[in-house]
Enzyme design. Structure first.
Site, PDB file in Angstrom:
ATOM      1  N   SER A   1       3.652   3.544 -18.662  1.00 60.25           N
ATOM      2  CA  SER A   1       4.742   4.564 -18.933  1.00 60.25           C
ATOM      3  C   SER A   1       4.273   5.873 -19.308  1.00 60.25           C
ATOM      4  CB  SER A   1       5.454   4.041 -20.120  1.00 60.25           C
ATOM      5  OG  SER A   1       5.903   2.849 -19.754  1.00 60.25           O
TER       6      SER A   1
ATOM      7  N   ASP B   1      -5.551  -4.003 -28.475  1.00 63.77           N
ATOM      8  CA  ASP B   1      -5.917  -5.661 -28.490  1.00 63.77           C
ATOM      9  C   ASP B   1      -5.336  -5.980 -29.718  1.00 63.77           C
ATOM     10  OD1 ASP B   1      -7.378  -7.884 -27.921  1.00 63.77           O
ATOM     11  OD2 ASP B   1      -9.095  -7.266 -28.702  1.00 63.77           O
TER      12      ASP B   1
ATOM     13  N   ASP C   1      -6.339 -12.332 -29.549  1.00 56.00           N
ATOM     14  CA  ASP C   1      -7.649 -12.692 -29.755  1.00 56.00           C
ATOM     15  C   ASP C   1      -7.970 -14.306 -29.544  1.00 56.00           C
ATOM     16  OD1 ASP C   1      -8.835 -10.159 -30.371  1.00 56.00           O
ATOM     17  OD2 ASP C   1      -8.762 -10.367 -32.388  1.00 56.00           O
TER      18      ASP C   1
END
Length: 807
Positions: free
Chosen positions: A277, A349, A352
Site C-alpha cells: 500500500s 515480524d 514466531d
C-alpha cells in the site's frame, strides 16, 4: 443489453458451478435455479429499479434516513450511534451479504461446508494457525472490558439479521443459489473474525525459510544478502527524527542455540508481491491552497465483489465517509469534518515459530525450561458438504497452536512447530476505527490507535487544523537482536517474548520539517531507533520514488496527488536494466539477429514507464525473471522452503560484484560471472517473447500482464473481469499487477470545506446482474475518481432514491 449479458454470463457460470459441484459430490438444484419466480432470473436487476422507500426495523430509537447517490453510495443519517450501526449492518448486507458471509466462513475454516472436501486442507490450516481461536478469545474480552464496542457490534448484527430474516427467496444472492446453501445469522463474533482475517492476509514470516538458508549458506553470507537495513534506506519516519523516550532494556542471551535441523514443510501462505500500500500526507506549506492533502491506496487482491464498500455515516456527533470492510463497523479508510486517515501494511515480524519436544506420542506434555508442561487440546470439527465431519485435534502450547505436527509432517521428518502470533491475543481493533470516525484532532487520533494491535499498520493522518502525522502502530514484542528470525527452541525460556514495546515508543512523527509524511511498506525507521525491528518483506522502490516526488513537488493540488497515485515510473527497471545491458558481451551483441536486436533497441530507448500500450515492460519483466531464476535456482531443493534474496539486493550484487562467486553455477565446469547469466537470460527472454508472439502478436503491457479482477469463487469466471486495460506493476506507485493492485484510492484536501475523491475496482453492488457491480472499474483502470464529498441530509442532487427506517 446488460441483462442479456447477465443471462449469458450466468449460464456459463452455472455450468461451471455444476462442474464444480460434481467435483465436490453434489449438484445445485437446476429446477430451483431455473424457476422464473425464485431462480437466477430474479437476480437480473439493478438496485435503482427496486428501491426500498420504507423499512420497519425493531429496536430503532428514532427514524433513520438513507440517501443513495448516483453511484449507489449510501449516506446514512441517524439520531444516535446504535441506530447508525444497526442500519449500517442492514445496508451492507443488502448489497454485500454473500461476500460478508463467504469471507468470514473462510476465516473460520468453514469453506468445506459450502464446496465439499476439496477445501478440507485449506480449512484445516486456517484452524490450525488459530484464526477462529483468536476471535473466540477476543469476544468475551470485549463483552467484559469494552461493553460500549460490544453494544454497537450487537446493533450491527441485528441490522444484518433483520435483512436476512426478511430476505425474499427470489432476491437471495446468486452465489447462494449456484452453490446451494442459505445465509445464516450474523453475530459480533463474525465481525471480530473479519478483522482477524485481515491480520492473516497481511502478515508474513520467513522463520522456516531463513532457518534453511542459515544452514545452507551460513550467517556471514546471510548478513550480506539479507542486511538489517538496505544501502538506500529511506524510512517511513524521517531519519532526522529524535527519539524522545527512554527505551526499555533487553539483553541478547549468551550462547544462544537454535534448533539444528533442515525443514521440509509447506510454509504458511505469504502475502504476494504487490500486496502492500501507499499513503502520504503533505502539509499546507507545500499545497496550492494552503491546506493539508492526504492520500491512501491499499494494494490488495483485486476481487469482485470488491474488498471495499463505500458509504457515509452521519450522527449528531460526526459525519464520516470513505471505505469500509463489509462486516466491520464504521469507516476503515476515510475522513470526517475534522480529520482524514488511511493505512498501509507495516511489515513487521509479529509471528514466531518454536520447535516443540513432546514427552511421547500422545503429546499430553511438552518440554519447557527442562520441565514437562501440560499441553491443551482443541478439537476442530470440520463439516464437509456431502461427507462425514472431519475431526482434527490441535495441540496448544503456551507459545500457541502446533500448526505442523505428525499429521502435517513431511515425508522426510517429523515436525512439531508451534506458532506464536500477536493476532492470537485479546484485542479490540474495532474500537480504533469507531474512535477515528469521530476524532477531531491529533490527540484523538493517537488515543484511537492505542487500541490497535494487529495487523501492524502505518496510520497516516491529516487535520483541518493543519497537522499531518504518521504512526507505525501494532503490538510489537520487545525482542533482542535477531530474536524470531529463525525457528526457535520451544524449551528455552531465553526465546520467550518477555514484554511489549509501549505504544508511546512506537515510531511516529508529527509535522516534520520536510513538509510531508509517507509510507510504502518500507523500513519504518533507520538504525537510530533503539529497538530491534525486523521483517523480511520490506519494499525498496515505491518508497524512494514517492519520497523523491514529494520532496520536489510544490503548489500541490488534489489533481497532483491523483496523478501520483497513478504514477507508472518503474524505479527498479531504471536501476537494473542499464546493468543488464552493460553486462551483455559486446561481441555477441554485434551478432544479434533482427528480432533480438529489435528487443534490445526497444529496451535501450525505454523511458521506464509502465503504460498499458508500451511493450518494453514485458521485455524487462521477462528478462529480469529469467536472470533472477538463473542466479538463485541453485539453492532450490524440492520440498525445502527458501527465501531468495530480494530484487533490490540482487540488483546491488549485479552492480557492485559482477565477478562474485555467487554468479557461478556449480553444476558446470566453467566459473560463470554476471555477464554469463545476463547473456543466457537475454537469450531465454528472446525465446519466451518469440513464443508469446506465436500465441499473441500483441505484447503491449496491459495485454501481457493481464490484470484481472476475479470473483471470490475463482471458478465463477463469468462474474470476473480479465485483461483490464491499465498500466502499472508491483514495485511502482501504481502497483497494479496481474491479480493485485490499488483496491481503493482516496485523496482528501482538509480545507474549510473538506474536498474528497475516491475510487475502487468494482462497484457498490455484490450482484453480478446489477449495473453497479463493476461500474467503477473502467474509471479505476484509467486513473479517474468520483466525487466523495460529505453530503448533508437535505441535499437532493444526484440522488437515486431514499429509504426511511423506523421502528
Amino acid at each position: 443489453m446488460r441483462y442479456i449479458g447477465f443471462f449469458i454470463s450466468f449460464s456459463i457460470t452455472l455450468f461451471l458451478g455444476v462442474v464444480l459441484s460434481l467435483q465436490f459430490g453434489s449438484v445445485p438444484p437446476i429446477g430451483k435455479l431455473l424457476d422464473p419466480n425464485h431462480g437466477f432470473w430474479q437476480n437480473a436487476y439493478s438496485e435503482d429499479q427496486i428501491p426500498e422507500e420504507k423499512v420497519r426495523m425493531k429496536g430503532l430509537k428514532g427514524p433513520v434516513k438513507v440517501t443513495y447517490d448516483e453511484n449507489l453510495i449510501p449516506h446514512i443519517f441517524a439520531e444516535n450511534e446504535e441506530d447508525l450501526y444497526r442500519v449500517q449492518g442492514y445496508i451492507t448486507a443488502k448489497h454485500r451479504l454473500w461476500q460478508m458471509e463467504f469471507q468470514t466462513m473462510a476465516a473460520a475454516g468453514r469453506i468445506s461446508e459450502i464446496v465439499g472436501p476439496i477445501a478440507l486442507e485449506l480449512d484445516r490450516m486456517t484452524r490450525r494457525k488459530g484464526l477462529p481461536y483468536s476471535a473466540e478469545i477476543s469476544l468475551p474480552f470485549l463483552q467484559k472490558n469494552h461493553p460500549d464496542t460490544y453494544l454497537l457490534l450487537e446493533a450491527y448484527s441485528e441490522g444484518v439479521n433483520h435483512f436476512i430474516d426478511n430476505l425474499n427467496e427470489s432476491r437471495v444472492p446468486v452465489e447462494y443459489k449456484i452453490l446451494d446453501y442459505r445465509p445464516e445469522q450474523w453475530s459480533p463474533y463474525k465481525s471480530i473474525l473479519l478483522l482477524k482475517y485481515m491480520a492473516d492476509m497481511l502478515v508474513s514470516d520467513q522463520d522456516l525459510e531463513y532457518t534453511n538458508l542459515r544452514n545452507l549458506i551460513g550467517e556471514e553470507l546471510m548478513d550480506k544478502l539479507y542486511p538489517q537495513f538496505p544501502e538506500q534506506n529511506d524510512p517511513i519516519i524521517e531519519s532526522e527524527k529524535v527519539w524522545d523516550f527512554e527505551p526499555l532494556n533487553i539483553a541478547t542471551p549468551e550462547n544462544i542455540q537454535y534448533p539444528d535441523q533442515d525443514i521440509f514443510v509447506n510454509p504458511l501462505p505469504q502475502p504476494e508481491e504487490g500486496v502492500g500500500s501507499n499513503n502520504w500526507a503533505v502539509s499546507g506549506s507545500k499545497t496550492k491552497n494552503g491546506h493539508p492533502i492526504l492520500a491512501n491506496d491499499p494494494h490488495l487482491k483485486l476481487n469482485l465483489p470488491s474488498l471495499w464498500y463505500a458509504m457515509q455515516l452521519t450522527s449528531p456527533t460526526h459525519s464520516v465517509k470513505g471505505a469500509t470492510l463489509p462486516g466491520a463497523l464504521g469507516i476503515i479508510s476515510g475522513f470526517n469534518e475534522n480529520i482524514s486517515w488511511g493505512e498501509t501494511n507495516a511489515t513487521r515480524d509479529t509471528r514466531d515459530w518454536y520447535s516443540i519436544q513432546f514427552k511421547n506420542k500422545d503429546r499430553i506434555e511438552y518440554l519447557y525450561n527442562d520441565q514437562w508442561i501440560q499441553s491443551v487440546f482443541r478439537i476442530e470439527e470440520i463439516k464437509i458438504k456431502g461427507e462425514a465431519d472431519y475431526i482434527d485435534s490441535v495441540v496448544y502450547t503456551h507459545h500457541g497452536p502446533v500448526v505442523y505436527d505428525r499429521t502435517f509432517r513431511s515425508e522426510r521428518q517429523d515436525v512439531n512447530f508451534s506458532l506464536k502470533w500477536t493476532a492470537h491475543m485479546e484485542s479490540n481493533e474495532q474500537k480504533t476505527f469507531l474512535m477515528l470516525n469521530k476524532a477531531k484532532n491529533h490527540d484523538d487520533y493517537l488515543e484511537a490507535l492505542n487500541y490497535y494491535t494487529s495487523p501492524a499498520q502505518n496510520f497516516v493522518f491529516a487535520s483541518r487544523s493543519g497537522d499531518i502525522a504518521m504512526k507505525v502502530q501494532g503490538r510489537f514484542p520487545l525482542k533482542w537482536e535477531g530474536q524470531g528470525k529463525f525457528l526457535m527452541d520451544g524449551n528455552n525460556p531465553d526465546f520467550e517474548w518477555k514484554e511489549f514495546i509501549p505504544n508511546e515508543h512506537n515510531p511516529a512523527t508529527l509535522n516534520p520539517s520536510r513538509g510531508f509524511v509517507s509510507s510504502a511498506n518500507q523500513h519504518a525507521v533507520d538504525a537510530s531507533y533503539p529497538y530491534y525491528v525486523f521483517d523480511s518483506k520490506y519494499e525498496h522502490y515505491r518508497n524512494r520514488r514517492l519520497n523523491s516526488r514529494l520532496e520536489e513537488m510544490k503548489e500541490i493540488t488534489i489533481e497532483d496527488m491523483m496523478l501520483l497515485q497513478f504514477d507508472n515510473y518503474h524505479l527498479h527497471a531504471a536501476e537494473a536494466l542499464p546493468l543488464l545491458i552493460s553486462n551483455l558481451p559486446e561481441e555477441k551483441v554485434r551478432n544479434l539477429d533482427l528480432v533480438s536486436k529489435k528487443y534490445l533497441d526497444q529496451l535501450k530507448e525505454w523511458n521506464f514507464n509502465t503504460f498499458p500500450n508500451q511493450e518494453e515492460p514485458a521485455l524487462f519483466k521477462t528478462w529480469w525473471e529469467q536472470f533472477y531464476k538463473l542466479l538463485w535456482a541453485k539453492w532450490k531443493i524440492e520440498g525445502k522452503p527458501i527465501e531468495f534474496p530480494n530484487k533490490y539486493q540482487t540488483t546491488l550484487l549485479l552492480k557492485n560484484s559482477p565477478e562474485d562467486i555467487l554468479f557461478d553455477n556449480p553444476e558446470t565446469d566453467k566459473t560463470e560471472t554476471a555477464a554469463d547469466l545476463v547473456w543466457e537470460s537475454f537469450e531465454l527472454m528472446v525465446a519466451e517473447m518469440n513464443e508469446w508472439g506465436e500465441k499473441e502478436e500483441d505484447y503491449t503491457w496491459a495485454n501481457f500482464k493481464g490484470t484481472s479482477v476475479v470473483h471470490l469463487v475463482p471458478n465463477f469466471k463469468s462474474f470476473s473481469k480479465y485483461k483490464v486495460y491499465t498500466g502499472g506493476t508491483s514495485g511502482v506507485l501504481n502497483a497494479t499487477s496481474e491479480r493485485n493492485g490499488a483496491s481503493w484510492r482516496m485523496v482528501v484536501e482538509m480545507g474549510e470545506k473538506v474536498k474528497a475523491y475516491g475510487i475502487y475496482p468494482g462497484g457498490q453492488s455484490g450482484n453480478p446482474g446489477s449495473k453497479y457491480y463493476d461500474n467503477f472499474l473502467k474509471k479505476w483502470a484509467n486513473g479517474e475518481y468520483v466525487n466523495f464529498d460529505l453530503r448533508s441530509e437535505q441535499e437532493n442532487d444526484n440522488v437515486l432514491f431514499t429509504t426511511i427506517f423506523s421502528n
